[in-house]
Design a protein around this motif. Sequence first.
Motif, PDB file in Angstrom:
ATOM      1  N   ARG A   4       0.861  -1.180   0.000  1.00 48.73           N
ATOM      2  CA  ARG A   4       0.000   0.000   0.000  1.00 48.73           C
ATOM      3  C   ARG A   4       0.902   1.236   0.000  1.00 48.73           C
ATOM      4  O   ARG A   4       1.939   1.255   0.666  1.00 48.73           O
ATOM      5  CB  ARG A   4      -0.893   0.015   1.239  1.00 48.73           C
ATOM      6  CG  ARG A   4      -1.933  -1.084   1.227  1.00 48.73           C
ATOM      7  CD  ARG A   4      -2.698  -1.132   2.535  1.00 48.73           C
ATOM      8  NE  ARG A   4      -3.545  -2.330   2.550  1.00 48.73           N
ATOM      9  CZ  ARG A   4      -4.843  -2.323   2.830  1.00 48.73           C
ATOM     10  NH1 ARG A   4      -5.434  -1.195   3.163  1.00 48.73           N
ATOM     11  NH2 ARG A   4      -5.537  -3.434   2.800  1.00 48.73           N
ATOM     12  N   SER A   5       0.500   2.253  -0.730  1.00 51.47           N
ATOM     13  CA  SER A   5       1.317   3.472  -0.785  1.00 51.47           C
ATOM     14  C   SER A   5       1.593   4.011   0.612  1.00 51.47           C
ATOM     15  O   SER A   5       2.679   4.522   0.885  1.00 51.47           O
ATOM     16  CB  SER A   5       0.636   4.520  -1.667  1.00 51.47           C
ATOM     17  OG  SER A   5       0.553   4.022  -2.991  1.00 51.47           O
ATOM     18  N   GLU A  45       3.077   3.559  -9.394  1.00 54.07           N
ATOM     19  CA  GLU A  45       1.930   3.390  -8.505  1.00 54.07           C
ATOM     20  C   GLU A  45       0.743   2.862  -9.316  1.00 54.07           C
ATOM     21  O   GLU A  45       0.559   3.227 -10.476  1.00 54.07           O
ATOM     22  CB  GLU A  45       1.573   4.733  -7.857  1.00 54.07           C
ATOM     23  CG  GLU A  45       0.557   4.600  -6.733  1.00 54.07           C
ATOM     24  CD  GLU A  45       0.336   5.910  -5.990  1.00 54.07           C
ATOM     25  OE1 GLU A  45       0.338   5.893  -4.748  1.00 54.07           O
ATOM     26  OE2 GLU A  45       0.156   6.948  -6.660  1.00 54.07           O
ATOM     27  N   PHE A  46      -0.030   1.954  -8.694  1.00 56.63           N
ATOM     28  CA  PHE A  46      -1.223   1.416  -9.350  1.00 56.63           C
ATOM     29  C   PHE A  46      -2.323   1.255  -8.309  1.00 56.63           C
ATOM     30  O   PHE A  46      -2.057   1.219  -7.110  1.00 56.63           O
ATOM     31  CB  PHE A  46      -0.922   0.070 -10.049  1.00 56.63           C
ATOM     32  CG  PHE A  46      -0.426  -1.006  -9.118  1.00 56.63           C
ATOM     33  CD1 PHE A  46      -1.307  -1.919  -8.544  1.00 56.63           C
ATOM     34  CD2 PHE A  46       0.935  -1.113  -8.816  1.00 56.63           C
ATOM     35  CE1 PHE A  46      -0.846  -2.909  -7.689  1.00 56.63           C
ATOM     36  CE2 PHE A  46       1.405  -2.104  -7.960  1.00 56.63           C
ATOM     37  CZ  PHE A  46       0.512  -3.003  -7.394  1.00 56.63           C
ATOM     38  N   GLU A  47      -3.542   1.162  -8.799  1.00 55.23           N
ATOM     39  CA  GLU A  47      -4.712   1.070  -7.934  1.00 55.23           C
ATOM     40  C   GLU A  47      -5.151  -0.385  -7.806  1.00 55.23           C
ATOM     41  O   GLU A  47      -5.273  -1.096  -8.796  1.00 55.23           O
ATOM     42  CB  GLU A  47      -5.852   1.900  -8.553  1.00 55.23           C
ATOM     43  CG  GLU A  47      -7.031   2.112  -7.656  1.00 55.23           C
ATOM     44  CD  GLU A  47      -6.803   3.174  -6.579  1.00 55.23           C
ATOM     45  OE1 GLU A  47      -7.585   3.184  -5.621  1.00 55.23           O
ATOM     46  OE2 GLU A  47      -5.856   3.965  -6.688  1.00 55.23           O
ATOM     47  N   PRO A  84      -4.238   2.799  -3.578  1.00 53.32           N
ATOM     48  CA  PRO A  84      -2.984   2.862  -4.340  1.00 53.32           C
ATOM     49  C   PRO A  84      -1.881   1.981  -3.741  1.00 53.32           C
ATOM     50  O   PRO A  84      -1.752   1.886  -2.516  1.00 53.32           O
ATOM     51  CB  PRO A  84      -2.608   4.341  -4.285  1.00 53.32           C
ATOM     52  CG  PRO A  84      -3.320   4.891  -3.097  1.00 53.32           C
ATOM     53  CD  PRO A  84      -4.540   4.055  -2.886  1.00 53.32           C
ATOM     54  N   HIS A  85      -1.110   1.360  -4.626  1.00 53.59           N
ATOM     55  CA  HIS A  85      -0.039   0.436  -4.247  1.00 53.59           C
ATOM     56  C   HIS A  85       1.187   0.640  -5.139  1.00 53.59           C
ATOM     57  O   HIS A  85       1.080   1.182  -6.233  1.00 53.59           O
ATOM     58  CB  HIS A  85      -0.485  -1.027  -4.441  1.00 53.59           C
ATOM     59  CG  HIS A  85      -1.429  -1.540  -3.419  1.00 53.59           C
ATOM     60  ND1 HIS A  85      -2.706  -1.059  -3.271  1.00 53.59           N
ATOM     61  CD2 HIS A  85      -1.297  -2.521  -2.486  1.00 53.59           C
ATOM     62  CE1 HIS A  85      -3.317  -1.711  -2.296  1.00 53.59           C
ATOM     63  NE2 HIS A  85      -2.490  -2.607  -1.798  1.00 53.59           N
TER      64      HIS A  85
END
Length: 144
Positions: free
Chosen positions: A109-110, A127-129, A135-136
Motif C-alpha cells: 500500500r502506498s 503506482e497502481f490502484e 494505491p499500491h
Amino acid sequence: MMIKYVLAEEVLPLRSMVLRNGLAPDQCIFPTDEIAGIFHLGCFVEDQLISIATFFPEDYPEKGESGFRLRGMATNPEFAGKGYGAALIKFAAQELTSANASYIWCNARSSAVVFYKKQGYEIISDEFEVPGIGPHFNMLKSLK
C-alpha cells in the motif's frame, strides 16, 4: 515478543481488522492460502497475535527465479509503530535466505512504502490502484 509459524485460519481475524475493514474472517482468505510452499508468520506479545504476514513462492516477472511474495502483512493498530512488524519481516528474510530464496516482493500500500523502505525494500513499479483497496507499489527486497 515471539515470532512463529501459524496456521492460515489464525491470520484471518487480523486480516479482517486491518486490511479488509472488518469483513467476515472467512471472506479474508486469499486464493493462495493453501498453495505448496506457503507459510504464515505471527508475532505474539503475551500470547496475543498482534502482527501477521503470509509468504509463498511466486517469481516477479523479469526478476529471476526463487522469489517469494509477501501478502497480508498486518499489525494490530494498538501495537503499530513499535517494531513488531519490522521484527516479523526480518525473521521472514532470515528464514527465506536459509531456504535459498533470492528475493521477497509485495504489493505495498502506498501508505506503507516508508515502512518497507526501512526494511530494505525498493520500489520496482509505478503506482497502481487495487480496486476497492487503494494505491499500491510493487516493492522488492533482495536476499542475495
